[in-house]
Every structure is written in structure tokens, then in C-alpha cells.
Design a protein around this motif. Structure first.
Motif, PDB file in Angstrom:
ATOM      1  N   LEU A 103      37.528  20.436  41.191  1.00  0.00           N
ATOM      2  CA  LEU A 103      37.765  19.730  40.087  1.00  0.00           C
ATOM      3  C   LEU A 103      39.339  19.254  39.688  1.00  0.00           C
ATOM      4  CD1 LEU A 103      35.795  22.092  37.533  1.00  0.00           C
ATOM      5  CD2 LEU A 103      34.980  19.811  38.326  1.00  0.00           C
ATOM      6  N   ARG A 104      39.314  17.945  39.370  1.00  0.00           N
ATOM      7  CA  ARG A 104      40.880  17.467  39.206  1.00  0.00           C
ATOM      8  C   ARG A 104      41.603  17.788  37.769  1.00  0.00           C
ATOM      9  NH1 ARG A 104      40.969  11.980  40.034  1.00  0.00           N
ATOM     10  NH2 ARG A 104      39.117  11.883  39.065  1.00  0.00           N
ATOM     11  N   TRP A 105      42.621  17.801  37.586  1.00  0.00           N
ATOM     12  CA  TRP A 105      43.304  17.832  36.278  1.00  0.00           C
ATOM     13  C   TRP A 105      44.591  17.370  36.265  1.00  0.00           C
ATOM     14  CZ3 TRP A 105      45.779  23.319  35.369  1.00  0.00           C
ATOM     15  CH2 TRP A 105      46.527  23.559  36.464  1.00  0.00           C
ATOM     16  N   GLY A 106      45.142  17.162  34.873  1.00  0.00           N
ATOM     17  CA  GLY A 106      46.787  16.947  34.958  1.00  0.00           C
ATOM     18  C   GLY A 106      47.266  18.014  34.500  1.00  0.00           C
ATOM     19  N   PHE A 107      48.609  18.224  34.854  1.00  0.00           N
ATOM     20  CA  PHE A 107      49.276  19.404  34.459  1.00  0.00           C
ATOM     21  C   PHE A 107      50.778  19.330  34.408  1.00  0.00           C
ATOM     22  CE2 PHE A 107      51.288  23.480  36.522  1.00  0.00           C
ATOM     23  CZ  PHE A 107      51.179  24.066  35.012  1.00  0.00           C
ATOM     24  N   LEU A 108      51.252  19.587  33.233  1.00  0.00           N
ATOM     25  CA  LEU A 108      52.682  19.391  33.180  1.00  0.00           C
ATOM     26  C   LEU A 108      53.399  20.563  32.758  1.00  0.00           C
ATOM     27  CD1 LEU A 108      52.763  16.132  31.174  1.00  0.00           C
ATOM     28  CD2 LEU A 108      53.138  16.308  33.731  1.00  0.00           C
ATOM     29  N   PRO A 109      53.961  21.239  33.908  1.00  0.00           N
ATOM     30  CA  PRO A 109      54.823  22.582  33.317  1.00  0.00           C
ATOM     31  C   PRO A 109      56.070  22.280  32.453  1.00  0.00           C
ATOM     32  CG  PRO A 109      55.235  22.000  35.529  1.00  0.00           C
ATOM     33  CD  PRO A 109      54.337  21.129  34.891  1.00  0.00           C
ATOM     34  N   GLY A 110      56.610  23.265  31.909  1.00  0.00           N
ATOM     35  CA  GLY A 110      57.903  22.985  31.162  1.00  0.00           C
ATOM     36  C   GLY A 110      57.705  22.743  29.810  1.00  0.00           C
ATOM     37  N   ASP A 111      58.755  22.282  29.104  1.00  0.00           N
ATOM     38  CA  ASP A 111      59.093  22.001  27.752  1.00  0.00           C
ATOM     39  C   ASP A 111      58.643  20.804  27.501  1.00  0.00           C
ATOM     40  OD1 ASP A 111      59.852  24.676  27.328  1.00  0.00           O
ATOM     41  OD2 ASP A 111      61.871  24.010  27.470  1.00  0.00           O
ATOM     42  N   ILE A 112      57.281  20.308  26.947  1.00  0.00           N
ATOM     43  CA  ILE A 112      56.810  18.993  26.884  1.00  0.00           C
ATOM     44  C   ILE A 112      56.899  18.475  25.577  1.00  0.00           C
ATOM     45  CG2 ILE A 112      54.870  17.510  27.586  1.00  0.00           C
ATOM     46  CD1 ILE A 112      56.273  18.639  30.155  1.00  0.00           C
TER      47      ILE A 112
END
Length: 325
Positions: A103-112
Motif C-alpha cells: 500500500l502507498r502513502w504520503g508521509f511528512l514527518p516534522g512540524d508541518i
């Protein structure tokens, strides 16, 4: 400056070494066991007394309302590897391991503080219209999700305002310090390193317990949310802050001003007026504390929090039309 090790031992925050030990051990557990249990875990929602509440929480964190196609460069879960900052890997892996790794995803770690261009898992999101691409999960929880047991009653505390935090690079906090540093009702300090801000602002950190000697604790946003807000709202002191501009798993966007916290203007100009009002009206102050405790209590059921997290991801994969079931 206090000895760093002594401060860490007395800070009142969760010991990070325990967090890391638990999460490194988690890497040894076979993923297939969790995938085998997933359907049963998700099905446990049906018939629960709090089913409607859980569904509301899931839809709050994941606001996708129609199917979305992910871009071709969205990565599969199988490529999700441990890298710095490790807390974002650990806190997502705890739940991604339950799902098929193709399965594919978008992932943005940190202070977004921006809305991603396509649906992505984030720790924080701006409180703006059309932020449905920001899918909240409980990330960096070892730092953000701290609750306390405060034995000191509100009326026993000092009639003062405390702030300890990093000011460097944070214009709003700098303005606050310029306005109120040195005021007799305020105990303020900048714990930044290598800063060019006034040297008189520099001070040592205070432990959470030391903060709880004060009736009013500033909860000022930094890079995103105010990280101390959770433990302040679980205490018998009161969080004082402008209305939030960002939110996390704590759902800061649902907080009610002057019901869960004392609201002040974004320019801080009414701080003393608002605080003095609640010093003169302690019963109203204690109502805010009671409401804050009620709000915090909803995050303390670990089994329910796990189910909500899994359902948020399940909805993500379902709404991105990946046909995994």
C-alpha cells in the motif's frame, strides 16, 4: 544552568530510553501476526458504546470525503525505513505494520504547517479551510503527549504567569518577551541556545513540577502547536494562549476559549487583564480546570486510541482507492 542529566531525571517528562527500548523491541515482532489480526481489530468497532464517538474522531483526523488517486511517486509502506528523526518512524510503524506493505502513502514527518499537495500523514496541520490532505496521526508522542497528576490546588498556587521556552526564530514569542519580561506578575525565560536575543532573557529550564507552582502557564505556539498544552491542561494550573492556529492529534481546533483555556489576543495586549480577572474569580478558574481535565481524559484510553489510529489509516487506504481489502 542546571546539570543537564539532573534536569532530564527531574523534568517530569517521559524517560526517552524506555520509549526507545519498547520501539526497538517492536521491530522484532513479525508483521504477519498484526496483518492477520487487522480485520478482527477493525471489526471490534461495531457495537461499542462509544462507536459514534470513535467514528467522529476518525473523521476529524482524516477528513477525506471522496476517493483520491495518489501520485505515482507515492511510496509503498515497504520502503518506510528507520531514519532520523526516529520518533516519527516509530510512531507510524506501530500502526503501518498492521497493513499490507504494498500500500502507498504520503508521509511528512516534522512540524508541518502547510497543507500537502496530496493526502499525507502528518503530526500537525494548519487550522485553515480545505486542509483535508493533512491526515493527523499521533506522532512524536513521547514529547507531546505528557499528562501529569497535580497534587497542588489552584488556590494554593502563585498568582503569577510562567513561560519557559525557546524564543530563537519565533517572532511571536519574541514579541511576548519584549512586552512582559521583567513584569512582577511574570516569570519568563528563554532557554534557546546560541541566540542573539537579549542575554537577560536567558535562564535555566524549569521542571514540570516547578511550573505547577504557578496558577497560569503560557502555552505559546512555536514551530507549530504549543507542546506543553497537553500537560498544562491535565494540571491544576490554567493554560493561557491566543486561539490555536495549528492542531495535532490533541484536536486543538476543538478547544473552547475560556472554557478549556484562557484566551488572550494574538498580540498579547490583554494578558494581564485576563489573568487578573481569573485571580479575582477563582471559581470560574476552577471551572476551566475541570473542563480541561474532562477534555484530556478522552486521550487516556490506550486501547481506544490504538483502534482510532488503525481506523484513520484504514480510511486513508480506502479513500485513496487502493483496493487492499
Amino acid at each position: 544552568m542546571k546539570n543537564t542529566l539532573v534536569y532530564k531525571l527531574r523534568s517530569g517528562k517521559k524517560p526517552k530510553f524506555v520509549y526507545y527500548v519498547v520501539n526497538y523491541l517492536r521491530q522484532l515482532e513479525p508483521k504477519f501476526l498484526f496483518r492477520w489480526r487487522l480485520k478482527k481489530e477493525l471489526a471490534s468497532l461495531a457495537g461499542r458504546k462509544d462507536e459514534e464517538y470513535i467514528r467522529w474522531r476518525v473523521d476529524y483526523y482524516n477528513q477525506l470525503s471522496h476517493p483520491v488517486t495518489l501520485p505515482l511517486d507515492a511510496k509503498p509502506l515497504a520502503t518506510h525505513k528507520m531514519k532520523s528523526p526516529k520518533v516519527y518512524y516509530f510512531d507510524t510503524y506501530e500502526y503501518t505494520r498492521w497493513f499490507p506493505q504494498h500500500l502507498r502513502w504520503g508521509f511528512l514527518p516534522g512540524d508541518i504547517i502547510h497543507v500537502p499537495s496530496y493526502p499525507s500523514i502528518v503530526k500537525s496541520r494548519p487550522l485553515v479551510d480545505h486542509n483535508e490532505n493533512s491526515i493527523l496521526m499521533k506522532l512524536d508522542k513521547v514529547r507531546h503527549f505528557i499528562f501529569v497528576h497535580d497534587k497542588k490546588n489552584f488556590t494554593e498556587k502563585q498568582d503569577k504567569i510562567i513561560f519557559r521556552g525557546k524564543v530563537k526564530g519565533k517572532d511571536s514569542r519574541r514579541k511576548f518577551m519584549q512586552m512582559y519580561f521583567g513584569h512582577p506578575m511574570c516569570d519568563l525565560g528563554d532557554v534557546s541556545k546560541n541566540t542573539t536575543d537579549p542575554i537577560e532573557w536567558r535562564t535555566e529550564k524549569k521542571t514540570i513540577t516547578e511550573h505547577l507552582d504557578y496558577k497560569f502557564i503560557m502555552a505559546l505556539e512555536g514551530n507549530d502547536v504549543a507542546s506543553n498544552l497537553k500537560w498544562v491542561m491535565s494540571s491544576n494550573s490554567i493554560a493561557v494562549m491566543p486561539r490555536p492556529t495549528c492542531e495535532t492529534w490533541f484536536m486543538e481546533g476543538t478547544l473552547k476559549p475560556n472554557y478549556h483555556y484562557i484566551e488572550i489576543k494574538p498580540d498579547f495586549s490583554d494578558l494581564l487583564e485576563r489573568v487578573n480577572y481569573y485571580i479575582a474569580h477563582p471559581a470560574e478558574a476552577e471551572d476551566i480546570i475541570r473542563h480541561a481535565h474532562e477534555y484530556v481524559s478522552q486521550f487516556k484510553n490506550k486501547k481506544r486510541e490504538k483502534l482510532i489510529s488503525l481506523l484513520v489509516l484504514e480510511k486513508y487506504f480506502r479513500m485513496t482507492d487502493q483496493g487492499w481489502e
